[in-house]
Design a protein around this motif. Structure first.
Motif, mmCIF file in Angstrom:
data_model
loop_
_atom_site.group_PDB
_atom_site.id
_atom_site.type_symbol
_atom_site.label_atom_id
_atom_site.label_comp_id
_atom_site.label_asym_id
_atom_site.label_seq_id
_atom_site.Cartn_x
_atom_site.Cartn_y
_atom_site.Cartn_z
ATOM 1 N N PRO A 77 37.130 10.098 44.855
ATOM 2 C CA PRO A 77 37.925 11.281 45.211
ATOM 3 C C PRO A 77 37.408 12.582 44.596
ATOM 4 O O PRO A 77 37.498 13.633 45.222
ATOM 5 N N ASN A 78 36.864 12.527 43.380
ATOM 6 C CA ASN A 78 36.395 13.760 42.738
ATOM 7 C C ASN A 78 35.295 14.450 43.541
ATOM 8 O O ASN A 78 35.129 15.676 43.450
ATOM 9 N N LEU A 79 34.544 13.683 44.326
ATOM 10 C CA LEU A 79 33.510 14.292 45.164
ATOM 11 C C LEU A 79 34.136 15.193 46.230
ATOM 12 O O LEU A 79 33.579 16.233 46.585
ATOM 13 N N LEU A 80 35.311 14.817 46.733
ATOM 14 C CA LEU A 80 36.013 15.666 47.704
ATOM 15 C C LEU A 80 36.424 16.985 47.062
ATOM 16 O O LEU A 80 36.328 18.052 47.684
ATOM 17 N N TYR A 81 36.885 16.903 45.825
ATOM 18 C CA TYR A 81 37.259 18.135 45.117
ATOM 19 C C TYR A 81 36.035 19.032 44.927
ATOM 20 O O TYR A 81 36.117 20.257 45.104
ATOM 21 N N ASN A 82 34.897 18.425 44.581
ATOM 22 C CA ASN A 82 33.679 19.213 44.389
ATOM 23 C C ASN A 82 33.248 19.891 45.695
ATOM 24 O O ASN A 82 32.801 21.047 45.684
ATOM 25 N N ILE A 83 33.378 19.181 46.808
ATOM 26 C CA ILE A 83 33.034 19.770 48.101
ATOM 27 C C ILE A 83 33.967 20.947 48.400
ATOM 28 O O ILE A 83 33.541 22.002 48.892
ATOM 29 N N GLY A 84 35.264 20.778 48.095
ATOM 30 C CA GLY A 84 36.203 21.877 48.286
ATOM 31 C C GLY A 84 35.853 23.094 47.448
ATOM 32 O O GLY A 84 35.971 24.237 47.904
ATOM 33 N N ARG A 85 35.387 22.875 46.228
ATOM 34 C CA ARG A 85 34.994 23.990 45.364
ATOM 35 C C ARG A 85 33.801 24.748 45.967
ATOM 36 O O ARG A 85 33.737 25.973 45.898
ATOM 37 N N CYS A 86 32.867 24.002 46.572
ATOM 38 C CA CYS A 86 31.707 24.652 47.203
ATOM 39 C C CYS A 86 32.162 25.543 48.359
ATOM 40 O O CYS A 86 31.732 26.703 48.467
ATOM 41 N N TYR A 87 33.024 25.017 49.210
ATOM 42 C CA TYR A 87 33.511 25.811 50.335
ATOM 43 C C TYR A 87 34.315 27.026 49.850
ATOM 44 O O TYR A 87 34.257 28.101 50.449
ATOM 45 N N GLU A 88 35.054 26.836 48.757
ATOM 46 C CA GLU A 88 35.831 27.961 48.218
ATOM 47 C C GLU A 88 34.897 29.062 47.719
ATOM 48 O O GLU A 88 35.158 30.255 47.911
ATOM 49 N N GLN A 89 33.804 28.678 47.050
ATOM 50 C CA GLN A 89 32.848 29.676 46.578
ATOM 51 C C GLN A 89 32.198 30.426 47.745
ATOM 52 O O GLN A 89 31.844 31.592 47.609
#
Length: 264
Positions: A73-85
């Motif tokens: 699941p943490n990989l999904l959070y990391n992907i979300g952080r990339c899109y947010e940036q």
């Protein structure tokens, strides 16, 4: 008799061969799992390095490859952080929501992701209002038209304020218990009281004094924690695993207090 021995030997050979197959399969399965774990770790490290370098598209590629191998699941959070940036709010919200409904996600991490989703939705609403007002007041948009970058939601200081108020209340309780203990201590020397009454007053004074000490120590620790929460609310945390603080009260013979542990 020889035929019987030959038949038994063949049967034993077949049994040994059949029992060896599951062990080989299990060994191969363990080796595959270890290889996948190494690949996921390597891809995650490369994704984190790309994120720090500002190459968010490449970071998403690495994180998605790692997630395809092992849906952590943490990989999904990391992907979300990339899109947010990259200010791709819809994609970021979608990844955060996938993270929130994934199994084995800690409640603190899920709450952090919910806060990110709420902040991004507020940014989207702000941009929509600004786009609407710009479209109503101008007929032609030139290349020099600039839309102000929306500011993120203000830090939430409510938990720190509530915690600080609770600490002050505990200190106030300690003051009250201290006054009660002082009153009972004065009764010990009152000649008008019987010996049993003065003995009871002494025991009550000791108990109340001990409780007052616990209230004082707890109040100071909780107030300090509240101030820490207020100050730390201004910092931006990239890790969904928020810092933890633990209060541990203790009572000993003739003394009492509270321990405060902060995790970063």
């Amino acid at each position: 008799m020889m035929a019987m021995r030959k038949f038994i030997g063949v049967g034993l050979l077949v049994t040994l061969m059949s029992t060896g197959v599951p062990a080989q399969v299990m060994a191969q399965s363990d080796a595959d799992a270890a290889d996948i774990a190494r690949q996921v770790e390597s891809l995650s490290a490369e994704g984190a390095q790309s994120f720090r370098a500002g190459d968010y598209d490449k970071a998403i590629e690495f994180f998605e490859q790692a997630y395809a191998l092992d849906p952590v699941p943490n990989l999904l959070y990391n992907i979300g952080r990339c899109y947010e940036q990259m200010e791709q709010w819809d994609e970021a919200i979608a990844q955060y929501e996938r993270f929130m409904v994934a199994p084995d996600v800690e409640s603190e991490a899920r709450s952090h992701a919910m806060e990110r989703v709420q902040s991004l939705r507020e940014i989207q609403a702000m941009q929509a209002r600004e786009d609407g007002s710009t479209g109503d007041g101008a007929q032609d948009e030139g290349p020099d038209d600039v839309i102000a970058t929306p500011q993120p939601a203000p830090p939430n200081r409510t938990p720190g304020i509530i915690t600080t108020a609770g600490g002050v209340a505990l200190i106030g309780g300690g003051v009250v218990m201290g006054l009660m203990a002082s009153g009972n201590a004065e009764s010990i020397t009152d000649p008008q009281l019987s010996y049993d009454d003065r003995l009871s007053a002494r025991d009550s004074a000791r108990t109340q004094a001990l409780v007052a000490d616990v209230f004082y120590a707890s109040g100071i620790a909780v107030t300090a924690l509240g101030i820490y929460l207020i100050v730390s609310a201004d910092s931006v945390e990239d890790n969904p695993q928020a810092s933890r603080s633990v209060l541990t009260p203790w009572v000993g013979k003739g003394s009492a207090g509270v321990g405060l542990t902060l995790g970063f």
